[in-house]
Design a protein around this motif. Sequence first.
Motif, PDB file in Angstrom:
ATOM      1  N   VAL A  54       0.838  -1.213   0.000  1.00  0.00           N
ATOM      2  CA  VAL A  54       0.000   0.000   0.000  1.00  0.00           C
ATOM      3  C   VAL A  54       0.869   1.258   0.000  1.00  0.00           C
ATOM      4  CG1 VAL A  54      -2.031  -1.061   1.049  1.00  0.00           C
ATOM      5  CG2 VAL A  54      -0.213  -0.139   2.533  1.00  0.00           C
ATOM      6  N   GLY A  55       2.126   1.115  -0.447  1.00  0.00           N
ATOM      7  CA  GLY A  55       3.010   2.273  -0.500  1.00  0.00           C
ATOM      8  C   GLY A  55       3.396   2.804   0.860  1.00  0.00           C
ATOM      9  N   TYR A  56       3.424   1.905   1.855  1.00  0.00           N
ATOM     10  CA  TYR A  56       3.794   2.253   3.231  1.00  0.00           C
ATOM     11  C   TYR A  56       2.870   3.310   3.841  1.00  0.00           C
ATOM     12  CZ  TYR A  56       7.727  -0.549   1.901  1.00  0.00           C
ATOM     13  OH  TYR A  56       8.478  -1.592   1.457  1.00  0.00           O
ATOM     14  N   ALA A  57       1.637   3.312   3.383  1.00  0.00           N
ATOM     15  CA  ALA A  57       0.642   4.248   3.921  1.00  0.00           C
ATOM     16  C   ALA A  57       0.100   3.725   5.249  1.00  0.00           C
ATOM     17  CB  ALA A  57      -0.496   4.421   2.925  1.00  0.00           C
ATOM     18  N   ARG A  58      -0.300   4.655   6.100  1.00  0.00           N
ATOM     19  CA  ARG A  58      -0.925   4.306   7.361  1.00  0.00           C
ATOM     20  C   ARG A  58      -2.438   4.274   7.196  1.00  0.00           C
ATOM     21  NH1 ARG A  58       2.802   5.793  11.789  1.00  0.00           N
ATOM     22  NH2 ARG A  58       4.663   6.714  10.843  1.00  0.00           N
ATOM     23  N   GLY A  59      -3.094   3.458   7.990  1.00  0.00           N
ATOM     24  CA  GLY A  59      -4.547   3.443   8.030  1.00  0.00           C
ATOM     25  C   GLY A  59      -5.019   4.074   9.323  1.00  0.00           C
ATOM     26  N   GLY A  60      -5.788   3.293  10.098  1.00  0.00           N
ATOM     27  CA  GLY A  60      -6.213   3.784  11.400  1.00  0.00           C
ATOM     28  C   GLY A  60      -7.717   3.851  11.552  1.00  0.00           C
ATOM     29  N   ALA A 134      -4.388  -1.791   7.748  1.00  0.00           N
ATOM     30  CA  ALA A 134      -3.809  -0.798   6.840  1.00  0.00           C
ATOM     31  C   ALA A 134      -3.304  -1.394   5.534  1.00  0.00           C
ATOM     32  CB  ALA A 134      -2.672  -0.063   7.541  1.00  0.00           C
ATOM     33  N   CYS A 135      -3.007  -2.691   5.528  1.00  0.00           N
ATOM     34  CA  CYS A 135      -2.427  -3.343   4.344  1.00  0.00           C
ATOM     35  C   CYS A 135      -3.398  -4.371   3.764  1.00  0.00           C
ATOM     36  CB  CYS A 135      -1.114  -4.011   4.708  1.00  0.00           C
ATOM     37  SG  CYS A 135       0.042  -2.926   5.552  1.00  0.00           S
ATOM     38  N   ASP A 136      -4.681  -4.025   3.728  1.00  0.00           N
ATOM     39  CA  ASP A 136      -5.705  -4.980   3.303  1.00  0.00           C
ATOM     40  C   ASP A 136      -5.895  -5.024   1.795  1.00  0.00           C
ATOM     41  OD1 ASP A 136      -6.842  -2.494   2.982  1.00  0.00           O
ATOM     42  OD2 ASP A 136      -8.687  -2.943   4.059  1.00  0.00           O
ATOM     43  N   SER A 137      -4.954  -4.477   1.052  1.00  0.00           N
ATOM     44  CA  SER A 137      -5.075  -4.410  -0.401  1.00  0.00           C
ATOM     45  C   SER A 137      -3.700  -4.606  -1.031  1.00  0.00           C
ATOM     46  CB  SER A 137      -5.655  -3.055  -0.822  1.00  0.00           C
ATOM     47  OG  SER A 137      -5.635  -2.898  -2.221  1.00  0.00           O
ATOM     48  N   ASP A 349     -11.383  -7.672  -6.867  1.00  0.00           N
ATOM     49  CA  ASP A 349     -10.078  -8.323  -6.976  1.00  0.00           C
ATOM     50  C   ASP A 349     -10.055  -9.629  -6.187  1.00  0.00           C
ATOM     51  OD1 ASP A 349      -7.270  -8.273  -7.815  1.00  0.00           O
ATOM     52  OD2 ASP A 349      -6.806  -7.983  -5.694  1.00  0.00           O
ATOM     53  N   GLU A 350     -10.945  -9.753  -5.196  1.00  0.00           N
ATOM     54  CA  GLU A 350     -11.054 -10.968  -4.397  1.00  0.00           C
ATOM     55  C   GLU A 350     -12.514 -11.391  -4.329  1.00  0.00           C
ATOM     56  OE1 GLU A 350      -7.568 -10.418  -1.003  1.00  0.00           O
ATOM     57  OE2 GLU A 350      -9.563  -9.628  -0.602  1.00  0.00           O
ATOM     58  N   TRP A 351     -12.728 -12.701  -4.309  1.00  0.00           N
ATOM     59  CA  TRP A 351     -14.079 -13.219  -4.076  1.00  0.00           C
ATOM     60  C   TRP A 351     -14.104 -13.936  -2.723  1.00  0.00           C
ATOM     61  CZ3 TRP A 351     -15.246 -15.930  -9.432  1.00  0.00           C
ATOM     62  CH2 TRP A 351     -15.400 -14.951 -10.422  1.00  0.00           C
ATOM     63  N   ASP A 352     -14.217 -15.257  -2.817  1.00  0.00           N
ATOM     64  CA  ASP A 352     -14.385 -16.070  -1.604  1.00  0.00           C
ATOM     65  C   ASP A 352     -13.126 -16.184  -0.763  1.00  0.00           C
ATOM     66  OD1 ASP A 352     -17.157 -17.067  -2.131  1.00  0.00           O
ATOM     67  OD2 ASP A 352     -16.183 -17.882  -3.917  1.00  0.00           O
ATOM     68  N   PHE A 353     -11.966 -16.102  -1.409  1.00  0.00           N
ATOM     69  CA  PHE A 353     -10.707 -16.360  -0.719  1.00  0.00           C
ATOM     70  C   PHE A 353      -9.753 -15.183  -0.930  1.00  0.00           C
ATOM     71  CE2 PHE A 353     -12.407 -20.469  -2.262  1.00  0.00           C
ATOM     72  CZ  PHE A 353     -12.753 -21.022  -1.028  1.00  0.00           C
ATOM     73  N   PRO A 354      -8.879 -14.935   0.036  1.00  0.00           N
ATOM     74  CA  PRO A 354      -7.994 -13.769  -0.055  1.00  0.00           C
ATOM     75  C   PRO A 354      -6.803 -14.000  -0.971  1.00  0.00           C
ATOM     76  CG  PRO A 354      -7.564 -14.936   1.971  1.00  0.00           C
ATOM     77  CD  PRO A 354      -8.742 -15.633   1.329  1.00  0.00           C
ATOM     78  N   LYS A 355      -6.308 -12.897  -1.530  1.00  0.00           N
ATOM     79  CA  LYS A 355      -5.029 -12.917  -2.231  1.00  0.00           C
ATOM     80  C   LYS A 355      -3.933 -12.469  -1.280  1.00  0.00           C
ATOM     81  CE  LYS A 355      -6.655 -12.018  -6.943  1.00  0.00           C
ATOM     82  NZ  LYS A 355      -6.668 -11.049  -8.072  1.00  0.00           N
ATOM     83  N   GLY A 356      -2.720 -12.868  -1.603  1.00  0.00           N
ATOM     84  CA  GLY A 356      -1.583 -12.380  -0.840  1.00  0.00           C
ATOM     85  C   GLY A 356      -1.334 -10.922  -1.177  1.00  0.00           C
ATOM     86  N   LYS A 357      -1.343 -10.057  -0.177  1.00  0.00           N
ATOM     87  CA  LYS A 357      -1.189  -8.631  -0.453  1.00  0.00           C
ATOM     88  C   LYS A 357       0.256  -8.263  -0.751  1.00  0.00           C
ATOM     89  CE  LYS A 357      -5.549  -8.424   0.566  1.00  0.00           C
ATOM     90  NZ  LYS A 357      -5.783  -9.779   1.051  1.00  0.00           N
ATOM     91  N   LYS A 358       1.199  -9.025  -0.180  1.00  0.00           N
ATOM     92  CA  LYS A 358       2.611  -8.735  -0.426  1.00  0.00           C
ATOM     93  C   LYS A 358       3.113  -9.343  -1.722  1.00  0.00           C
ATOM     94  CE  LYS A 358       5.570  -9.058   2.989  1.00  0.00           C
ATOM     95  NZ  LYS A 358       6.080  -7.682   3.233  1.00  0.00           N
ATOM     96  N   PHE A 359       2.666 -10.559  -2.034  1.00  0.00           N
ATOM     97  CA  PHE A 359       3.276 -11.292  -3.136  1.00  0.00           C
ATOM     98  C   PHE A 359       2.277 -11.759  -4.187  1.00  0.00           C
ATOM     99  CE2 PHE A 359       5.703 -12.190   0.804  1.00  0.00           C
ATOM    100  CZ  PHE A 359       6.816 -11.422   0.494  1.00  0.00           C
ATOM    101  N   ASN A 360       1.016 -11.278  -4.125  1.00  0.00           N
ATOM    102  CA  ASN A 360      -0.016 -11.658  -5.084  1.00  0.00           C
ATOM    103  C   ASN A 360      -0.342 -13.150  -4.941  1.00  0.00           C
ATOM    104  OD1 ASN A 360      -1.888 -11.521  -7.120  1.00  0.00           O
ATOM    105  ND2 ASN A 360      -0.529 -10.577  -8.606  1.00  0.00           N
ATOM    106  N   GLN A 361      -1.073 -13.684  -5.886  1.00  0.00           N
ATOM    107  CA  GLN A 361      -1.545 -15.060  -5.887  1.00  0.00           C
ATOM    108  C   GLN A 361      -2.310 -15.357  -4.586  1.00  0.00           C
ATOM    109  OE1 GLN A 361       1.202 -17.920  -7.488  1.00  0.00           O
ATOM    110  NE2 GLN A 361       1.932 -16.507  -9.037  1.00  0.00           N
ATOM    111  N   LYS A 362      -2.315 -16.584  -4.150  1.00  0.00           N
ATOM    112  CA  LYS A 362      -3.119 -16.969  -2.981  1.00  0.00           C
ATOM    113  C   LYS A 362      -2.425 -16.528  -1.696  1.00  0.00           C
ATOM    114  CE  LYS A 362      -5.807 -20.903  -1.279  1.00  0.00           C
ATOM    115  NZ  LYS A 362      -5.683 -20.608   0.146  1.00  0.00           N
ATOM    116  N   GLU A 363      -3.237 -16.076  -0.731  1.00  0.00           N
ATOM    117  CA  GLU A 363      -2.659 -15.609   0.522  1.00  0.00           C
ATOM    118  C   GLU A 363      -2.004 -16.756   1.283  1.00  0.00           C
ATOM    119  OE1 GLU A 363      -4.202 -12.406   3.476  1.00  0.00           O
ATOM    120  OE2 GLU A 363      -5.046 -14.318   4.116  1.00  0.00           O
ATOM    121  N   THR A 364      -0.775 -16.526   1.714  1.00  0.00           N
ATOM    122  CA  THR A 364      -0.055 -17.494   2.545  1.00  0.00           C
ATOM    123  C   THR A 364       0.440 -16.866   3.840  1.00  0.00           C
ATOM    124  OG1 THR A 364       2.003 -16.990   1.360  1.00  0.00           O
ATOM    125  CG2 THR A 364       0.698 -18.865   0.559  1.00  0.00           C
TER     126      THR A 364
END
Length: 823
Positions: A54-60, A134-137, A349-364
């Motif tokens: 997320v470009g090192y952005a903060r959420g909150g 903050a890094c949910d995308s 970009d996601e349906w039933d299952f999450p993608k890996g936000k750091k490395f794409n493909q399936k979340e690990t």
Amino acid sequence: MIDINNDWKFELVDKLENGHLFEYDELKMRDINVPHDYSIEQPMDWSGGSDGCVGYARGGLAWYRKHLHVDSDILYNKKVFINFDGIYNRSHIYFNEQLVTFHPYGYSPCLIDVTPYLKEGDNLLAVYVDHSRACDSRWYTGSGIYRKVTMHVLPKTYIPVWGARITTECSSSQFAKVNLSMDFVNELDYDKSLRVVTSIISPTGDFVTEVSSEILVSKIAELKQTAEITNPMLWGIYQGHRYVAITKVFDGDYCIQSKETVFGIRYFHFDVDEGFFLNGNNELIKGVCLHHDAGLVGSAIPNDVLRRRLEMLIKCGTNAIRTAHNPYSADFFDLCDEYGLLVQEEFYDEWDFPKGKKFNQKETLYDYKFHGHDEFFREYAKEDLQNVIRRDFNHPCIIQWSIGNEIEWTYPKYNNATGYWSANAGGGYFFSEPPYSVAEIREICSKLPKEHIEVGKTAKMLAQWTREMDTTRPIIANCILPSASYESGYVDALDMVGFSYRRIVYDRSHQYYPDKAIMGTENVGQWHEWKAVLERPFISGIFLWTGIDYVGECGGRKHQNSTARISPSGLIDVTGFDHPSFHMFKALWRENEPELFIATNTLEKSVYDLKDGKLVQRPGLPAWDRRLWSWQDMNNHFNYKLGEDVVIEVYSNCEEVDFYQNDELICHQFEAENVDRIYKCSFKYKGGQVKVVGIKNGQAYESILQEALPATDILISVDKTEISANFDSVVHVVAQLKDKNGLDVNFQDEEIEFLTKSEDGVIRFLGVDNGSPMYQATYKNPKIQTNRGRALMIIGANRPGIIKVCATIKGSLSNVIDIHVLE
């Protein structure tokens, strides 16, 4: 429709507090207007609390509050709705201390009925935003109420906010039929008889025709009207002709509601063998993918920022946008309507299952801050998807609904069926056909055990919900592994198929699955992608990744001990400055206009070796037809060491080009000599200038790049000198380093400072940027290091006045420009 974007209160908080209660202390809150992005105004987080995705952005966590006055007439005689065009994300919306709704998806509009909660006098609208993840995308999202908010006061019997739909029927420019469909809701305890009059106004503002109907509304009813137009002005590419249907609802002689619906008249279809047709003309889709941020303004984007970006893309020949990977703002679609840009609107970009936000493909990687929207998908997807279509139905720019992006990664069992990940293949799917035949893939897929949640089932569910709302536009998806998706049931749900980086299987898919149109929906910005389209009439076009650099999706990209915050894959950088690839595609897409752009570098830093006096591809680097997102490192200056071997690349659509150094002819080339469509030449650097002369259709054109001296001055320029005091009206101030002779200095960078002066309270400072992926300073400091000799500042205004703008370098003052701010 009432604008309620001004006079909000805002506070970042550490935990959920009682911010929805009247008694909450507003003295500790900031005064703001929305749209507002609280991520972009915070410093970037390099400490581990955020990530490059997320470009090192903060959420909150944050509270927003706004007070609304309601009189007795509204309280007893009206319906009141409030529409949030976008809140990121997981928002709880309260009215007068009562929870109205929970809205988790950050990209869909949220329309709420606050009528049951109204009271006479002061009313409180409060929104709690939970972007603690903050890094949910996989890209920068922004945080907060980052799109506009409107209030709609309607009678008790009414056409809903998104209750008017218009379709058109025509097969030529001689005649068109306009079909209007309007929903009616009656919340009175007796039937209501109404007269409905719709007037059609032409794109030039002239009255065209009028239709009148009667309707009896018990509780819910639908009214259909038809109008006919001779010699209509068709909406088309770069032709943003829009009509307006003004519908007035009468109770007796009294008009109780007036509603304007903007629409366009156009007809199109996708042919499985011949591609895309718009208004009877076979057109190529010259598209780009865009993420929804806009650099230094984050996701709260003024319309003037969007305008500048779209106009720049149009200059290079872009005629289509894919909203990767989510719905955009209503303002964005209004502008695409106006400019005559085609749009593929994507839902998820996601349906039933999450993608890996750091490395794409399936979340690990299972970490709270990376958790995305998948947990809410099943419960909220239908409402979100259908509300997007309700809002956007009447936009003529939208030609496709995309239900998903590279979803196959999250349903991995089908991916192995392609054979790409077998022992002998190693996963190389970009430039090789599947190791397994169509029959083998079909057999493997048929034997896989069926599960409760299947990619094909979910696709059909989304497609069904889409068709419930609209059957006039095809449903598509961006398929990363179409060879598996054809057999998994995914493609069965679609009307046509989008290919993600899969030009290598265009022919195979057209041969074995001839019944559905196909096109590129995510493609690298290289000539080989466009070449594949030109050679295949059945491919409608492509969408390059990306049109503009974007914040995020850059985790782990390192350079000079700095961590990148921007993914630099665009034709244009985040400040709106052109990359070399911009000119390559301008040469390809604006084929009837001469283009002749010079880029340079040293031979050592280039992708070439010099062999027998000719430039050849350096061994070990990707060949021209295997290049991916990154363009070769090239400069827009002519400053090197005397005697150094330099390389000149020219991106051109001329048939032949001559290269000159200081008026000495170095080489002459024909387009056919360069299979990569890049004219190129190498010589010993002598200083002075390089000039290229191109011949197109028998006419000569030239371009010159001169050696510059070190920077001594700075020149600023603006895109306008008159703005209005509102959110959407801004000025882009560009600072360019100059030498003593007035030449641009793009080989040197210096710290500069933007200066502004006006009466107190006039200036609205949005920020500065230089376009570099490695730029780490805050956007809010007017001091900035240039990048390739340039930097950008964006300012707006809070009230009328005059703003003086300039910049300094090493104590030297630039020119001064006056910006006049109107009401």
